[in-house]
Design a protein around this motif. Structure first.
Motif, PDB file in Angstrom:
ATOM      1  N   SER A 134       2.840  58.305 -10.805  1.00 52.89           N
ATOM      2  CA  SER A 134       2.296  57.364 -11.781  1.00 52.89           C
ATOM      3  C   SER A 134       3.048  57.403 -13.112  1.00 52.89           C
ATOM      4  O   SER A 134       2.829  56.539 -13.969  1.00 52.89           O
ATOM      5  N   MET A 135       3.908  58.401 -13.291  1.00 53.39           N
ATOM      6  CA  MET A 135       4.685  58.509 -14.528  1.00 53.39           C
ATOM      7  C   MET A 135       5.936  57.629 -14.510  1.00 53.39           C
ATOM      8  O   MET A 135       6.667  57.577 -15.496  1.00 53.39           O
ATOM      9  N   TYR A 136       6.181  56.967 -13.405  1.00 50.13           N
ATOM     10  CA  TYR A 136       7.397  56.173 -13.268  1.00 50.13           C
ATOM     11  C   TYR A 136       7.060  54.694 -13.384  1.00 50.13           C
ATOM     12  O   TYR A 136       6.161  54.185 -12.713  1.00 50.13           O
ATOM     13  N   TYR A 137       7.855  53.981 -14.193  1.00 46.53           N
ATOM     14  CA  TYR A 137       7.548  52.585 -14.489  1.00 46.53           C
ATOM     15  C   TYR A 137       8.146  51.616 -13.476  1.00 46.53           C
ATOM     16  O   TYR A 137       7.573  50.570 -13.190  1.00 46.53           O
ATOM     17  N   TYR A 138       9.329  51.958 -12.990  1.00 46.90           N
ATOM     18  CA  TYR A 138      10.095  51.010 -12.182  1.00 46.90           C
ATOM     19  C   TYR A 138      10.373  51.625 -10.823  1.00 46.90           C
ATOM     20  O   TYR A 138      10.705  52.809 -10.712  1.00 46.90           O
ATOM     21  N   TRP A 139      10.274  50.772  -9.797  1.00 45.83           N
ATOM     22  CA  TRP A 139      10.445  51.239  -8.423  1.00 45.83           C
ATOM     23  C   TRP A 139      11.373  50.329  -7.656  1.00 45.83           C
ATOM     24  O   TRP A 139      11.331  49.099  -7.819  1.00 45.83           O
ATOM     25  N   GLY A 140      12.190  50.934  -6.813  1.00 47.78           N
ATOM     26  CA  GLY A 140      12.989  50.165  -5.867  1.00 47.78           C
ATOM     27  C   GLY A 140      12.137  49.776  -4.674  1.00 47.78           C
ATOM     28  O   GLY A 140      10.978  50.177  -4.545  1.00 47.78           O
ATOM     29  N   GLN A 141      12.740  49.033  -3.762  1.00 47.08           N
ATOM     30  CA  GLN A 141      11.986  48.468  -2.643  1.00 47.08           C
ATOM     31  C   GLN A 141      11.804  49.438  -1.479  1.00 47.08           C
ATOM     32  O   GLN A 141      11.020  49.149  -0.588  1.00 47.08           O
ATOM     33  N   GLY A 142      12.495  50.534  -1.470  1.00 45.94           N
ATOM     34  CA  GLY A 142      12.363  51.493  -0.376  1.00 45.94           C
ATOM     35  C   GLY A 142      13.393  51.294   0.712  1.00 45.94           C
ATOM     36  O   GLY A 142      13.822  50.175   1.007  1.00 45.94           O
ATOM     37  N   THR A 143      13.789  52.399   1.307  1.00 49.41           N
ATOM     38  CA  THR A 143      14.725  52.363   2.434  1.00 49.41           C
ATOM     39  C   THR A 143      14.219  53.343   3.493  1.00 49.41           C
ATOM     40  O   THR A 143      13.817  54.464   3.179  1.00 49.41           O
ATOM     41  N   GLN A 144      14.232  52.907   4.740  1.00 53.94           N
ATOM     42  CA  GLN A 144      13.643  53.690   5.827  1.00 53.94           C
ATOM     43  C   GLN A 144      14.615  54.757   6.319  1.00 53.94           C
ATOM     44  O   GLN A 144      15.791  54.464   6.601  1.00 53.94           O
ATOM     45  N   VAL A 145      14.111  55.967   6.441  1.00 48.93           N
ATOM     46  CA  VAL A 145      14.860  57.065   7.061  1.00 48.93           C
ATOM     47  C   VAL A 145      14.064  57.535   8.263  1.00 48.93           C
ATOM     48  O   VAL A 145      12.885  57.881   8.138  1.00 48.93           O
ATOM     49  N   THR A 146      14.698  57.528   9.409  1.00 48.62           N
ATOM     50  CA  THR A 146      14.052  57.966  10.646  1.00 48.62           C
ATOM     51  C   THR A 146      14.901  59.064  11.272  1.00 48.62           C
ATOM     52  O   THR A 146      16.095  58.857  11.515  1.00 48.62           O
ATOM     53  N   VAL A 147      14.282  60.208  11.496  1.00 45.32           N
ATOM     54  CA  VAL A 147      14.989  61.346  12.075  1.00 45.32           C
ATOM     55  C   VAL A 147      14.311  61.702  13.392  1.00 45.32           C
ATOM     56  O   VAL A 147      13.128  62.024  13.422  1.00 45.32           O
ATOM     57  N   SER A 148      15.067  61.643  14.449  1.00 42.52           N
ATOM     58  CA  SER A 148      14.527  61.953  15.759  1.00 42.52           C
ATOM     59  C   SER A 148      14.998  63.337  16.212  1.00 42.52           C
ATOM     60  O   SER A 148      16.088  63.785  15.853  1.00 42.52           O
ATOM     61  N   SER A 149      14.162  63.966  17.002  1.00 41.89           N
ATOM     62  CA  SER A 149      14.484  65.335  17.448  1.00 41.89           C
ATOM     63  C   SER A 149      15.304  65.329  18.721  1.00 41.89           C
ATOM     64  O   SER A 149      15.513  64.307  19.341  1.00 41.89           O
TER      65      SER A 149
END
Length: 124
Positions: free
Chosen positions: A109-124
């Motif tokens: 909540s201390m951050y004003y600006y956010w990017g849109q997000g990028t998906q990281v998927t790690v499979s075993s």
């Protein structure tokens, strides 16, 4: 400030990825840039942050020693090198900009600006 995160993908456990966060706007260098992640059904989680100088970086216990954050203020860019990825690192990763005091650097909540997000998927 507008943030654009990129670099996510699908990898195997043990692999590496490098996420980038590019900012537009003024005063980029004055912001703390943080990475958060959110897995399905879980709350947003602090991953790491970098203050104005790359000598001041902070990491969650779960990624310390595997992830490294760096910033280039001349290019308005912050990167996060992620090595030794684990299935539990699977999440959408967001970069965020703010001016939190040190004791609140992990608080989203201390951050004003956010990017849109990028998906990281790690499979075993």
């Amino acid at each position: 400030v507008q943030l654009q995160a990129s670099g996510g993908g699908s990898v195997q456990a043990g692999d590496s990825l490098r996420l980038s966060c590019v900012a537009s706007g003024d005063s980029f260098g004055s912001y703390v840039i943080a990475w958060f992640r959110q897995a399905p059904g879980k709350e947003r989680e602090f991953v790491g942050a970098v203050r104005r100088s790359t000598s001041s970086t902070y990491y969650s216990d779960s990624v310390r020693g595997r992830f490294t954050i760096s910033r280039d203020n001349s290019k308005n860019t912050v990167q996060m090198q992620m090595n030794g990825l684990k299935p539990e690192d699977t999440a959408v990763y967001f970069c965020a900009a703010g001016r939190p005091i040190l004791s609140a650097i992990t608080t989203h909540s201390m951050y004003y600006y956010w990017g849109q997000g990028t998906q990281v998927t790690v499979s075993s």
